[in-house]
Design a protein around this motif. Structure first.
Motif, PDB file in Angstrom:
ATOM      1  N   ASN A 160     -10.885  11.357   2.624  1.00 31.69           N
ATOM      2  CA  ASN A 160     -11.734  11.565   3.952  1.00 31.69           C
ATOM      3  C   ASN A 160     -11.478  12.226   4.989  1.00 31.69           C
ATOM      4  N   ARG A 161     -10.229  11.988   5.442  1.00 30.97           N
ATOM      5  CA  ARG A 161      -9.415  12.691   6.377  1.00 30.97           C
ATOM      6  C   ARG A 161      -9.218  14.337   6.030  1.00 30.97           C
ATOM      7  N   MET A 162      -8.700  14.410   4.862  1.00 34.13           N
ATOM      8  CA  MET A 162      -8.465  15.655   4.092  1.00 34.13           C
ATOM      9  C   MET A 162      -9.737  16.492   4.040  1.00 34.13           C
ATOM     10  N   SER A 163     -10.986  16.116   4.077  1.00 34.82           N
ATOM     11  CA  SER A 163     -12.101  16.739   4.105  1.00 34.82           C
ATOM     12  C   SER A 163     -12.678  17.272   5.224  1.00 34.82           C
ATOM     13  N   LYS A 164     -12.229  16.773   6.528  1.00 35.40           N
ATOM     14  CA  LYS A 164     -12.520  16.934   7.843  1.00 35.40           C
ATOM     15  C   LYS A 164     -12.769  18.397   8.267  1.00 35.40           C
ATOM     16  N   GLN A 186       0.671  -1.213   0.004  1.00 33.22           N
ATOM     17  CA  GLN A 186       0.123   0.124  -0.195  1.00 33.22           C
ATOM     18  C   GLN A 186       0.842   1.233  -0.024  1.00 33.22           C
ATOM     19  N   PHE A 187       0.077   2.256  -0.540  1.00 34.94           N
ATOM     20  CA  PHE A 187       0.833   3.764  -0.375  1.00 34.94           C
ATOM     21  C   PHE A 187      -0.146   4.667  -0.098  1.00 34.94           C
ATOM     22  N   LEU A 188      -0.023   5.223   1.011  1.00 35.45           N
ATOM     23  CA  LEU A 188      -0.984   6.336   1.733  1.00 35.45           C
ATOM     24  C   LEU A 188      -0.478   7.640   1.627  1.00 35.45           C
ATOM     25  N   VAL A 189      -1.381   8.799   0.938  1.00 31.33           N
ATOM     26  CA  VAL A 189      -0.912   9.813   0.896  1.00 31.33           C
ATOM     27  C   VAL A 189      -2.054  10.561   2.143  1.00 31.33           C
ATOM     28  N   LYS A 190      -1.217  11.184   2.933  1.00 31.80           N
ATOM     29  CA  LYS A 190      -1.683  11.975   4.346  1.00 31.80           C
ATOM     30  C   LYS A 190      -1.728  13.472   4.329  1.00 31.80           C
ATOM     31  N   SER A 191      -2.478  13.918   4.990  1.00 34.05           N
ATOM     32  CA  SER A 191      -2.542  15.352   5.218  1.00 34.05           C
ATOM     33  C   SER A 191      -1.715  15.775   6.461  1.00 34.05           C
ATOM     34  N   PHE A 192      -1.147  17.082   6.223  1.00 32.86           N
ATOM     35  CA  PHE A 192      -0.589  17.442   7.575  1.00 32.86           C
ATOM     36  C   PHE A 192      -1.403  17.574   8.710  1.00 32.86           C
ATOM     37  N   GLY A 193      -1.201  17.115   9.852  1.00 38.08           N
ATOM     38  CA  GLY A 193      -1.869  17.131  11.068  1.00 38.08           C
ATOM     39  C   GLY A 193      -1.605  18.084  11.956  1.00 38.08           C
ATOM     40  N   TRP A 194      -2.676  19.047  12.411  1.00 40.31           N
ATOM     41  CA  TRP A 194      -2.690  20.245  13.240  1.00 40.31           C
ATOM     42  C   TRP A 194      -2.733  19.766  14.989  1.00 40.31           C
ATOM     43  N   GLN A 195      -1.394  19.736  15.324  1.00 36.78           N
ATOM     44  CA  GLN A 195      -1.478  19.348  16.868  1.00 36.78           C
ATOM     45  C   GLN A 195      -1.456  20.740  17.437  1.00 36.78           C
ATOM     46  N   PRO A 196      -2.239  21.219  18.499  1.00 38.17           N
ATOM     47  CA  PRO A 196      -2.302  22.031  19.258  1.00 38.17           C
ATOM     48  C   PRO A 196      -1.097  22.804  19.715  1.00 38.17           C
ATOM     49  N   LEU A 197      -0.339  22.024  20.442  1.00 39.65           N
ATOM     50  CA  LEU A 197       0.834  22.319  21.021  1.00 39.65           C
ATOM     51  C   LEU A 197       2.078  22.208  20.014  1.00 39.65           C
ATOM     52  N   SER A 198       1.989  21.616  19.049  1.00 37.77           N
ATOM     53  CA  SER A 198       3.085  21.822  18.003  1.00 37.77           C
ATOM     54  C   SER A 198       3.636  23.306  17.537  1.00 37.77           C
ATOM     55  N   SER A 199       5.022  23.064  17.420  1.00 36.98           N
ATOM     56  CA  SER A 199       5.579  24.388  16.896  1.00 36.98           C
ATOM     57  C   SER A 199       5.985  24.420  15.562  1.00 36.98           C
ATOM     58  N   SER A 200       5.398  23.232  14.653  1.00 36.75           N
ATOM     59  CA  SER A 200       5.842  23.194  13.330  1.00 36.75           C
ATOM     60  C   SER A 200       5.399  24.636  12.327  1.00 36.75           C
ATOM     61  N   GLU A 201       6.239  24.874  11.661  1.00 35.19           N
ATOM     62  CA  GLU A 201       6.187  26.237  10.760  1.00 35.19           C
ATOM     63  C   GLU A 201       5.033  25.853   9.767  1.00 35.19           C
ATOM     64  N   LEU A 202       4.697  24.604   9.543  1.00 35.14           N
ATOM     65  CA  LEU A 202       3.848  24.358   8.475  1.00 35.14           C
ATOM     66  C   LEU A 202       2.282  24.601   8.835  1.00 35.14           C
ATOM     67  N   LYS A 203       1.961  24.851  10.232  1.00 33.80           N
ATOM     68  CA  LYS A 203       0.882  25.463  10.521  1.00 33.80           C
ATOM     69  C   LYS A 203       0.380  26.670  10.214  1.00 33.80           C
ATOM     70  N   LYS A 204       1.649  27.504   9.732  1.00 28.42           N
ATOM     71  CA  LYS A 204       1.476  28.809   9.200  1.00 28.42           C
ATOM     72  C   LYS A 204       1.179  28.533   7.606  1.00 28.42           C
ATOM     73  N   GLU A 205       2.212  27.765   7.015  1.00 31.14           N
ATOM     74  CA  GLU A 205       2.250  27.658   5.565  1.00 31.14           C
ATOM     75  C   GLU A 205       0.991  27.000   4.896  1.00 31.14           C
ATOM     76  N   ILE A 206       0.248  26.032   5.517  1.00 31.54           N
ATOM     77  CA  ILE A 206      -0.665  25.400   4.948  1.00 31.54           C
ATOM     78  C   ILE A 206      -1.967  25.830   5.314  1.00 31.54           C
ATOM     79  N   ASP A 207      -3.015  26.209   4.437  1.00 31.57           N
ATOM     80  CA  ASP A 207      -4.266  26.205   4.682  1.00 31.57           C
ATOM     81  C   ASP A 207      -4.986  24.978   4.392  1.00 31.57           C
TER      82      ASP A 207
END
Length: 357
Positions: free
Chosen positions: A256-260, A205-226
């Motif tokens: 399904n995950r990405m549409s949440k 299998q190969f799965l493509v997953k979206s970036f997950g928003w964790q409230p406490l994470s400091s990842s800069e991707l939280k700012k980059e990705i709408d």
């Protein structure tokens, strides 16, 4: 290929447990996510638990045996070894996996794959229902930029995946080997290339997953990705993935995950908590992966109490009360318990004419 219900739920296969919950009885977890190690050999830029500090803690083999045995007697059916670090940094990981399986509990492993050598595979792969290799690039330069590991790590991962496929074939194992990419701006141009590579290596299998928003994470991707728009309009990628599918390989764009984020929640409280739990490498027990590290949300610690004492304890009762009062809009929309919650909400609040089946 068999449908493994990716991004769905499987409570329909546990009607007795659901019926007990509907009757207000104490329900113990069907599934648990366990952190065997707090440390990690990578520093992925999308890491949801970077705030935990990658502490060099490991879950001891003895406590793991005792707690899983107790949980199994209470109805535990499966364990995913993943969590806040790289599980294979715990030298006892293969023994813990095998021991858990011997109890009658299904096991799975999520790993970056660098340490999943042939020796490790031969030692514990037969006990694993599935293995997920978190591999978010197809080229060494992009891989190092995203995973922030050592030179040559991607090649090691590809070698380990290939060797695992050969061991699976040689010993006729049923273990599903899947590779997952967290799709972000840094690797979107390598999604199809990676899918083709892992198919050639023999992955299932190969799965493509979206970036997950964790409230406490400091990842800069939280700012980059709408998250409301970034994963829309990716039809070209979806179509190319579908063209790779055959009887031996399945590529899944986790729509399904990405549409949440856009769908929102139809429920006002988290009903799914009794059916799942998380335990970190320190032995702390949590309602779910999103709340790990929020000290006022900890149920207790398995080094201090039995699981039954924790599950029926005052501390967990207080946490459940807080969560019941919490606005779910503050929780991540991509919650893995979302589909369970939708199902349980419908059971709690049936519409009219439900007898006309």
């Amino acid at each position: 290929m068999e449908d493994y219900r990716v991004d769905s739920h499987k409570l329909i296969f546990h009607p007795d447990r659901v019926a007990a919950w509907m009757q207000g009885k104490t329900v113990y977890p069907i599934n648990a996510e366990i952190s065997l190690a707090g440390a990690c050999n990578h520093r992925c830029i999308f890491c949801a638990v970077d705030y935990m500090g990658y502490e060099p803690k490991v879950l001891s083999k003895g406590i793991a045996h005792d707690i899983f045995q107790e949980m199994h007697l209470k109805g535990l059916k499966s364990v995913l070894f993943a969590g806040t670090g790289e599980p294979l940094l715990n030298k006892d990981a293969p023994d813990i996996i095998n021991d858990t399986k011997m109890m009658g509990v299904d096991t799975a492993l999520s790993t970056n794959g660098v340490l999943f050598t042939s020796d490790i595979a031969k030692e514990c792969m037969e006990s694993l229902s599935w293995i997920r290799f978190s591999t978010s690039a197809a080229t060494e330069s992009t891989y190092k930029k995203i995973h922030c590991g050592k030179d040559g790590d991607l090649e090691r991962v590809f070698t380990n995946i290939y060797n695992a496929t050969q061991i699976k074939q040689k010993y006729q194992l049923k273990t599903i080997l899947n590779v997952q990419i967290v799709m972000i701006p840094e690797n979107i141009d390598e999604v199809i290339l990676l899918a083709k590579k892992v198919k050639k290596l023999g992955a299932d299998q190969f799965l493509v997953k979206s970036f997950g928003w964790q409230p406490l994470s400091s990842s800069e991707l939280k700012k980059e990705i709408d998250r409301n728009t970034y994963y829309d309009n990716q039809e070209e990628i979806i179509q190319e993935l579908e063209q790779l599918n055959d009887k031996n390989f399945r590529a899944v764009y986790r729509s399904n995950r990405m549409s949440k984020p856009k769908i929102g929640k139809c429920y006002t409280e988290c009903y799914a908590m009794p059916f799942h739990t998380n335990i970190d490498a320190n032995g702390d027990v949590w309602p779910c992966c999103i709340l790990i590290g929020m000290k006022d949300m900890c149920f207790g610690n398995i080094y201090k109490n039995t699981f039954e004492e924790i599950w029926k304890g005052k501390q967990r009762e207080n946490v459940i009360k807080k969560l019941t009062e919490m606005k779910l809009s503050e929780c991540t929309p991509e919650c893995r318990l979302d589909d369970m919650n939708r199902y349980l909400h419908e059971l709690k609040h049936p519409g009219e004419h439900v007898n006309f089946i």
